[in-house]
Design an enzyme around this catalytic site. Sequence first.
Site, PDB file in Angstrom:
ATOM      1  CG  ASP A  16       0.315  -4.226   5.969  1.00 26.45           C
ATOM      2  OD1 ASP A  16       0.144  -4.407   7.144  1.00 26.45           O
ATOM      3  OD2 ASP A  16       0.741  -3.027   5.682  1.00 26.45           O
ATOM      4  CD  GLU A  37      -3.990  -4.890   8.423  1.00 23.63           C
ATOM      5  OE1 GLU A  37      -3.992  -4.730   9.721  1.00 23.63           O
ATOM      6  OE2 GLU A  37      -3.031  -4.471   7.622  1.00 23.63           O
ATOM      7  CG  ASN A  90      -1.538   1.264   1.433  1.00 23.90           C
ATOM      8  OD1 ASN A  90      -2.325   1.692   0.829  1.00 23.90           O
ATOM      9  ND2 ASN A  90      -1.261   1.985   2.617  1.00 23.90           N
TER      10      ASN A  90
END
Length: 458
Positions: A220, A256, A123
């Site tokens: 993530d 996530e 990200n």
Amino acid sequence: MQPITEHRMGICFLLLIVGFCWAQYNPNALSGRTSIVHLFEWRWADIALECERYLAPNGFGGVQISPPNENVIITDPWQPWWERYQPVSYKLCTRSGNETEFRDMVTRCNDVGVHVYVDAVINHMCGANAGAGNHATCRSYFNAKTEDFPAVPYSALDFNDAKCKSRSGNIENYQDVSQVRNCRLVSLLDLALEKDYVRSKVAEYLNYLIDIGVAGFRIDAAKHMWPEDVKAILEKLKDLNTKWFSAGTKPVIYQEVIDLGGEPITGSEYFGNGRVTEFKYGAKLGTVIRKWNGEKLSYLKNWGEGWGFVPSDRALVFVDNHDNQRGHGAGGASILTFWDARLYKMAVGFMLAHPYGFTRVMSSYRWPRSFVNGQDVNDWIGPPSYSDGTTKPVTINADTTCGNDWVCEHRWHEIRNMVVFRNVVDGQPFSNWWDNGSNQVAFGRGSKGFIVFNNDDW
Ligand SMILES: *[C@@H]1O[C@H](CO)[C@@H](O)[C@H](O)[C@H]1NC(C)=O
Ligand SMILES: *[C@@H]1O[C@H](CO)[C@@H](O)[C@H](O)[C@H]1NC(C)=O
């Protein structure tokens, strides 16, 4: 766009019949191995040994590892665990080990049937205040201020600054979907994943890991990416290495997405890409087992979707994770951890006995907790280390527990035995529930297993 979508759905339906389309939900563990363990911050050399000496003989399906790519070395505070969530490049060297050691770990774990799941930080890059220079784990140069990461390479053009509409450039309001996905998560430089160039660099990194032999990815901060951007990256991924996986196997994906309710972004938006982490699971189970708000074990009779969780075949579940065991991320005070050992064993035992979800066991290190006004001011402390910053090895005591402040919950005999129980009852239905209306419950798994819980204090 519509005809393309329909066309894709048509292909998807055809593939579904022959069993390929939804492959990213399959955990890719060997048949009869139903759990993975997160060996948080372990060195690759120790994980290779643990696969051979403990995880394979005890029926663990795999291990989730800490991010293997180069990260910023932070010295204030001193090498916190969260520095590993601040990428500088996709080179494979960190305090867990270098690329040679990483390859050796993946090969040795796969060779004994224990698969490797990579924590993929895609990200963002490092924090906006991480400075400039070579203070990174492979000594690569970077400049956070000018957003220059020549070891990838990424430049300022590859970040989302122009798209972010918050005043500070950080996420300020979780009710604003575009802020959550276009602005900086706690100042981390937010990658422009709508660019094909950025998607290609990320896919190149993940494909490199696939070729080495990994089985899948924890994505993530998926909540902070647009689901269609994640999808576009996944579409660039190769099938798994046929040395260990059958031809045409896709990497398993678990994203996530912290969704405890009350925010516009939900886990279900990500089902098209793979599984999601179900954070309600540990938060609710902790509340019940702690008997907060008058909750009782008997309430667990309809555990799973009946509690508003995502569908079982879309869920990755856990009692605690590396974030919420130290008060970061989602869940809050109800989360049970190794610090509450007796209740923790009951929670992990319940998780492993119950058929809902794909289960991940946590394996932690101890740190010196220090509470000031209810907050642990030492929640940042990294793994057991020597004064030069290198991570201490995981030593094994004569009684099979771990030394050097590694907790090794996965070696606690109650937890190890329940990993075996879950493998034995795999595929058997939840059956014969019994409770006494309070904190004594029992249930079966078909004709293969039966378990009794007593959470009364006698
Ligand atoms: C990787 O680390 C090992 C163990 O420290 C070391 O022996 C080896 O030389 C390193 N390899 C490379 C390519 O740096
Ligand atoms: C459940 O069993 C315990 C132990 O026998 C008992 O103390 C408790 O009162 C029971 N609860 C109910 C509601 O019967």
